[in-house]
Design an enzyme around this catalytic site. Structure first.
Site, mmCIF file in Angstrom:
data_model
loop_
_atom_site.group_PDB
_atom_site.id
_atom_site.type_symbol
_atom_site.label_atom_id
_atom_site.label_comp_id
_atom_site.label_asym_id
_atom_site.label_seq_id
_atom_site.Cartn_x
_atom_site.Cartn_y
_atom_site.Cartn_z
ATOM 1 N N CYS A 1 0.813 -1.213 0.000
ATOM 2 C CA CYS A 1 0.000 0.000 0.000
ATOM 3 C C CYS A 1 0.850 1.268 0.000
ATOM 4 O O CYS A 1 2.034 1.249 0.330
ATOM 5 C CB CYS A 1 -0.872 0.084 1.254
ATOM 6 S SG CYS A 1 -1.820 -1.375 1.604
ATOM 7 N N ASN B 1 -0.699 1.466 5.808
ATOM 8 C CA ASN B 1 0.298 0.716 5.042
ATOM 9 C C ASN B 1 1.017 -0.197 6.019
ATOM 10 O O ASN B 1 1.574 0.275 7.004
ATOM 11 C CB ASN B 1 1.284 1.686 4.377
ATOM 12 C CG ASN B 1 2.406 0.978 3.616
ATOM 13 O OD1 ASN B 1 3.439 1.562 3.369
ATOM 14 N ND2 ASN B 1 2.208 -0.265 3.238
ATOM 15 N N GLY B 2 1.015 -1.510 5.707
ATOM 16 C CA GLY B 2 1.647 -2.479 6.607
ATOM 17 C C GLY B 2 0.639 -3.540 6.994
ATOM 18 O O GLY B 2 -0.546 -3.433 6.659
ATOM 19 N N GLY C 1 0.600 0.237 -5.159
ATOM 20 C CA GLY C 1 -0.659 -0.502 -5.175
ATOM 21 C C GLY C 1 -1.479 -0.154 -6.381
ATOM 22 O O GLY C 1 -1.761 1.031 -6.599
ATOM 23 N N TYR D 1 13.798 -2.843 -3.940
ATOM 24 C CA TYR D 1 12.808 -2.984 -5.007
ATOM 25 C C TYR D 1 11.615 -2.038 -4.922
ATOM 26 O O TYR D 1 11.197 -1.473 -5.922
ATOM 27 C CB TYR D 1 12.284 -4.426 -5.045
ATOM 28 C CG TYR D 1 11.058 -4.604 -5.928
ATOM 29 C CD1 TYR D 1 11.175 -4.716 -7.302
ATOM 30 C CD2 TYR D 1 9.772 -4.619 -5.371
ATOM 31 C CE1 TYR D 1 10.053 -4.848 -8.118
ATOM 32 C CE2 TYR D 1 8.644 -4.742 -6.180
ATOM 33 C CZ TYR D 1 8.790 -4.859 -7.549
ATOM 34 O OH TYR D 1 7.685 -4.981 -8.343
HETATM 35 P P1 AMP Z 1 10.250 -14.123 -10.280
HETATM 36 O O1 AMP Z 1 10.104 -14.549 -11.678
HETATM 37 O O2 AMP Z 1 9.063 -14.600 -9.458
HETATM 38 O O3 AMP Z 1 11.532 -14.523 -9.680
HETATM 39 O O4 AMP Z 1 10.141 -12.546 -10.236
HETATM 40 C C1 AMP Z 1 11.281 -11.742 -10.182
HETATM 41 C C2 AMP Z 1 10.912 -10.320 -10.494
HETATM 42 O O5 AMP Z 1 9.886 -9.874 -9.607
HETATM 43 C C3 AMP Z 1 12.072 -9.373 -10.342
HETATM 44 O O6 AMP Z 1 12.222 -8.674 -11.544
HETATM 45 C C4 AMP Z 1 11.688 -8.422 -9.229
HETATM 46 O O7 AMP Z 1 12.007 -7.086 -9.553
HETATM 47 C C5 AMP Z 1 10.199 -8.561 -9.128
HETATM 48 N N1 AMP Z 1 9.694 -8.476 -7.750
HETATM 49 C C6 AMP Z 1 10.344 -8.663 -6.592
HETATM 50 N N2 AMP Z 1 9.520 -8.480 -5.533
HETATM 51 C C7 AMP Z 1 8.308 -8.187 -6.037
HETATM 52 C C8 AMP Z 1 7.036 -7.870 -5.452
HETATM 53 N N3 AMP Z 1 6.864 -7.826 -4.134
HETATM 54 N N4 AMP Z 1 6.019 -7.608 -6.300
HETATM 55 C C9 AMP Z 1 6.180 -7.638 -7.632
HETATM 56 N N5 AMP Z 1 7.352 -7.930 -8.233
HETATM 57 C C10 AMP Z 1 8.410 -8.189 -7.462
#
Ligand code: AMP
Length: 460
Positions: free
Chosen positions: A14, A114-115, A40, A256
């Site tokens: 959020c 948020n949280g 979000g 990230y």
């Molecule tokens: P995966 O294929 O599941 O390993 O997704 C890796 C990608 O997801 C990377 O490019 C990350 O930047 C991105 N990522 C990491 N954490 C999140 C998150 N909480 N929500 C959406 N994308 C994420």
């Protein structure tokens, strides 16, 4: 179904925004939310108050889809709070879109959170057993019930009463007919900033929201601090019990989640990510001709990696930013279709090259696997995957949408197995030591998703 079911805590991300004493409060909040959209995309809402009436507008989708000019015109008044939310589950998701607006006795109160609370299941059970009826599956509603039950008379005291029973992550904004209140949990898991907009107080999850509306970033709301803004000015109170483990700010905001143009936990996120990329290059050099980021999240780390390794940086993959929500997939299968909608490699850049491919994190490993395949299909000779964070081995209970351990590739497989699954020629993750070496306030971070050292565990 478990009657005490609360929306799984791993699934909520959020952003919050609030403003006090501004002639265009709803418009400012709309813009603030617009700048926080990355936090979000599932739903957005604004509550505004003109001192007498509080009005709410909310809906599912992106900020720009939810709010039209007529909605903002209806949101009269000089104070407002807003919320953007991402959640992948829940049937009646509109009900879960915040801010929530409720009557507490004669007064109205809006909340934007948020949280995630780690004792939500237990608190909800206790409240329901003694008569509370819940309208949503969100843990935020629990706080409203606790505030309503408090025996204290002043709103700030009632909020403190409630929050002293809550555990977990909460960066909160409350709006009443008289004041705007901001609170951050004693661990300080999620960010919350205070700014000044030509004499009006503004709060936002990230400073990028202040940049858009021309507000000045003053400081972060401190972990455990409550800031009350009313006609008499701004007051700061420290009424929450301090965390026994000290401050534990989410390091993944830097890796990230936050925007690179924000200042979060005292550091500019872009600079941190670049430094992580430099550290990664020192720890895991690659026999590469070019450094290519996975856009957008891998870009700053790839710039740092290229700077440190002296290997040229190339945008070898281009991201399409205009992906609608109602995309219709073709019936005939196209290889890697899902990833191709978003990312398209440039053959002219990649042909015959050994590539150091830089991303910020690996979650399930499925996207990285497809990207590596795409690079090879577009002529890359070798692909050396470099990740600017340590292996993600655990879920987050404090407001980042990481899946359960059983879906996290780094908790299931060895380094060699991950490399083989992804199909890279080599794989290098930043070490935890390297990460903490880069981060200046190393003791103040929650790194539980990388080291399993959870400051708080979810309670049943
Ligand atoms: P995966 O294929 O599941 O390993 O997704 C890796 C990608 O997801 C990377 O490019 C990350 O930047 C991105 N990522 C990491 N954490 C999140 C998150 N909480 N929500 C959406 N994308 C994420």
């Amino acid at each position: 179904m478990n009657p005490y079911f609360i929306e799984p805590k791993l699934k909520e991300e959020c952003g919050v925004f609030g403003v006090f004493n501004h002639p265009e409060a709803a418009h400012m909040t709309y813009l603030g939310l617009y700048a926080l959209q990355h936090r979000g995309q599932e739903g957005a809402g604004i509550v505004a108050c003109d001192g007498k009436r509080m009005r709410v507008e909310k809906g599912l989708g992106l900020v720009n889809d939810v709010f039209k000019e007529e909605h903002l015109q209806r949101l009269k008044g000089t104070m407002a709070v807003g919320h953007v939310r991402y959640s992948t589950c829940g049937d009646d998701i509109l009900k879960n879109v915040q801010p929530f607006l409720v009557n507490i006795g004669q007064d109205k109160l809006a909340i934007a959170h948020n949280g995630n609370l780690t004792n939500a299941v237990r608190l909800k059970r206790i409240l329901e057993q003694s008569g509370s009826i819940f309208q949503t599956t969100s843990d935020t509603e629990i706080l409203l019930h606790l505030i309503a039950r408090s025996q204290k008379s002043k709103l700030a005291d009632r909020i403190v009463d409630a929050l002293n029973q809550a555990k977990g992550a909460f960066s909160l904004l409350f709006l009443s007919e008289k004041c705007l209140i901001a609170v951050r949990d004693p661990f300080g898991f999620r960010p919350l900033c205070l700014g000044d907009l030509n004499g009006s107080a503004v709060f936002a999850s990230e400073t990028a929201a202040f940049d858009l509306i021309g507000a000045k970033f003053l400081r972060e709301v401190e972990p455990g601090e409550m800031v009350i803004v009313d006609e008499s000015g701004i007051k700061s109170l420290k009424l929450l019990a301090p965390s026994p483990l000290g401050v534990k700010q989410c390091i993944f905001e830097h890796i990230y989640f936050s925007r690179p143009d924000s200042v979060v936990f005292g550091s500019n996120v872009y600079e941190v990510r670049k430094a992580l990329g430099r550290q990664l290059a020192m720890e895991h050099p690659a026999p590469a001709d070019i450094v290519v980021p996975v856009p957008d999240s891998g870009v700053p780390a790839a710039i740092g990696y290229a700077e440190e390794s002296k290997i040229p940086f190339q945008m070898g993959i281009i991201r399409n930013h205009y992906i609608g929500r109602t995309f219709i997939e073709p019936e005939q299968s196209i290889r890697n279709f899902g990833v191709k909608i978003k990312l398209n490699p440039i053959r002219e850049v990649l042909e015959g090259k050994s590539v150091a491919l830089v991303d910020d994190s690996i979650v399930r490993g499925t996207t990285s696997r497809k990207i590596v395949q795409l690079l090879r299909q577009h002529g890359a000779r070798e692909v050396h995957l470099r990740i600017s964070s340590p292996p993600t081995i655990g879920p987050c209970f404090y407001g980042i949408d990481t899946p359960h351990k059983s879906e996290l590739i780094a908790s299931l497989k060895s380094m060699a197995e991950i490399r083989d699954f992804i199909g890279a020629d080599s794989l290098g993750y930043l070490s935890l030591e390297g990460l903490l070496h880069v981060e200046p306030q190393k003791k103040n971070f929650c790194t539980a998703c990388f080291d399993d050292r959870y400051p708080l565990h979810p309670e049943d």
